[in-house]
Design a protein around this motif. Structure first.
Motif, short mmCIF file in Angstrom:
data_model
loop_
_atom_site.label_atom_id
_atom_site.label_comp_id
_atom_site.label_asym_id
_atom_site.label_seq_id
_atom_site.Cartn_x
_atom_site.Cartn_y
_atom_site.Cartn_z
N GLY A 28 0.79 -1.23 0.00
CA GLY A 28 0.00 0.00 0.00
C GLY A 28 0.82 1.27 0.00
O GLY A 28 0.28 2.37 -0.20
N HIS A 29 2.12 1.15 0.22
CA HIS A 29 2.97 2.34 0.21
C HIS A 29 3.32 2.70 -1.23
O HIS A 29 3.89 1.90 -1.97
CB HIS A 29 4.26 2.09 1.01
N THR A 30 2.99 3.94 -1.61
CA THR A 30 3.24 4.33 -2.99
C THR A 30 4.62 4.96 -3.18
O THR A 30 5.14 4.99 -4.28
CB THR A 30 2.17 5.34 -3.46
N THR A 70 8.37 -1.68 -10.64
CA THR A 70 7.29 -2.18 -11.50
C THR A 70 6.07 -2.51 -10.65
O THR A 70 6.19 -2.96 -9.51
CB THR A 70 7.73 -3.44 -12.26
N GLY A 71 4.91 -2.25 -11.24
CA GLY A 71 3.66 -2.58 -10.57
C GLY A 71 3.44 -1.78 -9.30
O GLY A 71 2.61 -2.14 -8.46
N GLY A 72 4.17 -0.68 -9.18
CA GLY A 72 4.01 0.15 -7.99
C GLY A 72 4.43 -0.53 -6.72
O GLY A 72 4.07 -0.10 -5.62
N SER A 73 5.23 -1.60 -6.85
CA SER A 73 5.60 -2.34 -5.66
C SER A 73 7.11 -2.55 -5.60
O SER A 73 7.84 -1.63 -5.26
CB SER A 73 4.85 -3.67 -5.61
N VAL A 74 7.56 -3.72 -6.03
CA VAL A 74 8.96 -4.10 -5.89
C VAL A 74 9.87 -3.18 -6.71
O VAL A 74 9.53 -2.77 -7.82
CB VAL A 74 9.17 -5.56 -6.32
N SER A 75 11.02 -2.86 -6.11
CA SER A 75 12.02 -2.05 -6.81
C SER A 75 13.35 -2.79 -6.82
O SER A 75 13.67 -3.52 -5.88
CB SER A 75 12.18 -0.70 -6.12
N SER A 95 6.91 4.82 2.16
CA SER A 95 5.92 5.58 2.92
C SER A 95 4.62 5.59 2.14
O SER A 95 4.59 5.30 0.94
CB SER A 95 6.40 7.00 3.21
N LEU A 96 3.54 6.00 2.83
CA LEU A 96 2.22 5.97 2.21
C LEU A 96 2.19 6.82 0.95
O LEU A 96 1.61 6.44 -0.04
CB LEU A 96 1.17 6.45 3.19
N ALA A 97 2.83 7.98 1.01
CA ALA A 97 2.88 8.87 -0.15
C ALA A 97 4.10 9.74 0.00
O ALA A 97 4.67 9.84 1.08
CB ALA A 97 1.62 9.72 -0.25
N HIS A 98 4.49 10.39 -1.08
CA HIS A 98 5.67 11.24 -1.01
C HIS A 98 5.24 12.58 -0.44
O HIS A 98 4.97 13.53 -1.13
CB HIS A 98 6.28 11.42 -2.39
#
Lengths: 115, 108
Positions: A28-30, A70-75, A95-98
């Motif tokens: 859920g952390h973007t 990718t996929g807003g998850s793994v980096s 974190s939840l958002a920047h």
């Protein structure tokens, strides 16, 4: 997962080889961040992602360093043609958002040693 | 540009003594400041943030805009306070910028 997960926890590589470091952020952390922690250098910002995009790559020390998400998850953080000065602990955080108001949670780090 | 300075790399105090870890910053706007702590063999974690105005584990930190400082204080140090402490700054729209850290050792 319960926290930010990084792998490998330890990596020894020969000078000139490429390495990939992986970060799995809290679900859920973007926002996702990479930092480098060296002896006597403190925490050096490398790059951050908001979703899959990286608006700020200013901290990458050279063009041998790259990162993707990718996929807003793994980096993954990739270091090509490693040098001895790349030896450090590479920390990932999310974190939840920047946004400065959101707490940043750190992983345990990947300790890279270039021999 | 923003900058965080922690002038002491190492700080040793005796148990029960007061402790102050110094942090100075430079930023032309209104920053948000934090203290992060890393205990031995643990991950880096948030200790406190100036907007919360709270005391965590007996530690407090006051933002002094006139002196551009955010020193971390505790009146009576405990052995379990021994750790690496990082002061950090965010400008809201930007990233978290860290100082070089201070390693605190509390001597029994």
């Amino acid at each position: 997962g319960a926290g930010v997960s990084q792998s490998p926890s330890n990596k020894v590589t020969e000078k000139g080889k490429d390495v990939e470091l992986r970060c799995d952020p809290i679900s859920g952390h973007t926002a996702l961040y990479w930092y480098r922690q060296s002896l006597g250098q403190g925490l050096e910002f490398l790059i951050y992602f908001q979703g899959n995009s990286a608006p700020d790559k200013s901290g990458l020390p050279s063009d041998r360093f790259s990162a993707e998400r990718t996929g807003g998850s793994v980096s993954t953080l990739t270091i090509q043609r490693t040098q001895q000065e790349d030896s450090a602990v590479y920390l990932c955080a999310s974190s939840l958002a920047h946004n400065g108001g959101n707490t940043i949670y750190f992983g345990e780090g990947s300790w890279l040693t270039v021999v | 540009a923003q900058r965080v300075t922690q002038p002491e790399k190492l700080l040793s105090v005796f148990k029960g003594a007061p402790v102050e870890l110094k942090c100075n910053y430079s930023y032309s706007g209104s920053p948000e400041l934090f203290w992060y702590v890393q205990y031995s063999r643990q991950r880096l974690q948030l200790l406190l943030r100036h907007i919360s105005r709270e005391s965590i584990k007996g530690f407090t930190a006051d933002l002094n805009k006139g002196e551009t400082s955010f020193h971390l204080k505790k009146p009576f140090a405990q052995e379990e306070d021994s750790a690496m402490y990082y002061c950090a700054l965010t400008t809201g729209a930007n990233n978290l910028f860290f100082g070089t850290g201070t390693r605190l050792t509390v001597i029994p």
